[in-house]
Design an enzyme around this catalytic site. Sequence first.
Site, mmCIF file in Angstrom:
data_model
loop_
_atom_site.group_PDB
_atom_site.id
_atom_site.type_symbol
_atom_site.label_atom_id
_atom_site.label_comp_id
_atom_site.label_asym_id
_atom_site.label_seq_id
_atom_site.Cartn_x
_atom_site.Cartn_y
_atom_site.Cartn_z
ATOM 1 N N GLY A 11 38.571 58.413 17.320
ATOM 2 C CA GLY A 11 38.867 57.559 15.897
ATOM 3 C C GLY A 11 39.360 58.452 15.313
ATOM 4 O O GLY A 11 38.737 59.563 15.137
ATOM 5 N N PHE A 12 40.513 58.490 13.554
ATOM 6 C CA PHE A 12 40.274 59.617 12.986
ATOM 7 C C PHE A 12 39.289 60.248 11.918
ATOM 8 O O PHE A 12 38.934 61.458 12.455
ATOM 9 C CB PHE A 12 41.431 58.764 11.750
ATOM 10 N N THR A 36 41.894 51.897 19.690
ATOM 11 C CA THR A 36 42.632 52.013 17.926
ATOM 12 C C THR A 36 41.859 53.693 18.028
ATOM 13 O O THR A 36 43.396 54.538 17.316
ATOM 14 C CB THR A 36 41.941 51.224 16.966
ATOM 15 N N GLY A 103 19.754 48.954 16.580
ATOM 16 C CA GLY A 103 18.260 49.168 17.442
ATOM 17 C C GLY A 103 18.301 49.877 18.603
ATOM 18 O O GLY A 103 17.370 50.897 19.255
ATOM 19 N N ALA A 115 28.734 53.526 8.611
ATOM 20 C CA ALA A 115 30.094 53.490 7.726
ATOM 21 C C ALA A 115 30.434 52.584 7.164
ATOM 22 O O ALA A 115 31.047 51.601 7.495
ATOM 23 C CB ALA A 115 31.432 54.696 8.672
ATOM 24 N N TYR A 146 37.236 42.294 7.709
ATOM 25 C CA TYR A 146 36.481 43.841 7.807
ATOM 26 C C TYR A 146 35.449 43.802 6.023
ATOM 27 O O TYR A 146 34.965 44.309 6.592
ATOM 28 C CB TYR A 146 38.142 44.574 7.577
ATOM 29 N N ARG A 187 48.288 52.390 7.328
ATOM 30 C CA ARG A 187 48.434 53.022 6.047
ATOM 31 C C ARG A 187 48.774 54.105 5.537
ATOM 32 O O ARG A 187 50.621 53.789 5.957
ATOM 33 C CB ARG A 187 46.619 53.753 5.961
#
Length: 328
Positions: A11-12, A36, A103, A115, A146, A187
Amino acid sequence: MKRILVTGAAGFLGSHLCDRFIKDGYHVIGMDNLITGRLKNIEHLFGLEHFEFYHHDVSKFIHVPGNLDYILHFASPASPIDYLKIPIQTLKVGSLGVHNCLGLAKAKGARVLIASTSEVYGDPTVHPQTEEYWGNVNPVGPRGVYDEAKRFQEAITMAYHNFHGVETRIIRIFNTYGPRMRLNDGRVLPAFIGQALRGEDLTIFGDGSQTRSFCYVDDLVEGIVRLLHSDYVYPVNIGNPSEITISEFAEEIIKLTGTNQKVVYRELPTDDPKQRRPDITKAQTLLNWEPKIDRAEGLKRTYAFFKTLSKEELMETDHYNFDKYIIK
Ligand code: UDP
């Protein structure tokens, strides 16, 4: 050599973290299910001896052979359009995914950094947002999948710390931008730059008076590194406090790209936060961190990246359909 697992590696943010830890001399294990994320973001690392990649969904049991010193949990859809497209995966990666990471951290004796996000503050009634503010979140709205997953993620992370003694760190990330953002993730920055490059009008949602505070990705990565190596277990905001309205931001993008297009107005999505700015006192005092790259410089670098995209990539906007995804 220290070994670090990065979830969401393609991802980004994940890909920039892989770059940074490779540069710092770590053995980096990237993991991503590529829903994604995109391999293109990390393909330059594939030839390296100290980079490995697992195509795996962290919401399922994670197996990593060998020892691990650190885990960075960055796997998650992270844009309002994505939460609407893949709500169940968003909930799962923030709940089952983090559980698996914790875990794994417990089994390996690794330190884990999770994050989190300014979305835990919801549509905030306290401004700027301090870490002590508990938020104003709608659990059943479109962003609930989310926001609530990330809030659960913070809770289970603290529980693993308190109950199992796992070394945990929690970062609350505010709007971040830079090269490798997905052009069609919905975005505001990739939306505006993509529109300018395609010769379309820039779509402002609502009247454009809502605010955001945009942090350049290199500053964020530096904050993550410092937090990881600190001994602070409670959440820390990392973001750039320079606040701007979305209308002003559109003007900046028009100037930057030199487009002749105008702005057009669309309905404001449900539960879109009216204002957002991090209080970064904790990061300043605990981590001696603050952002160094201002918007003018950061936008210049980001625009340079978007200009390198091919025509096909630029036109790839199929699943980015406001009318379909904006819930009234
Ligand atoms: N936004 C906009 N036009 C767009 C995309 C987004 O005006 O084409 C607005 C959006 O409504 C929000 C702000 O820009 O108020 C930032 O949106 P983004 O999705 O980037 O992030 P978030 O809302 O999660 O901060």
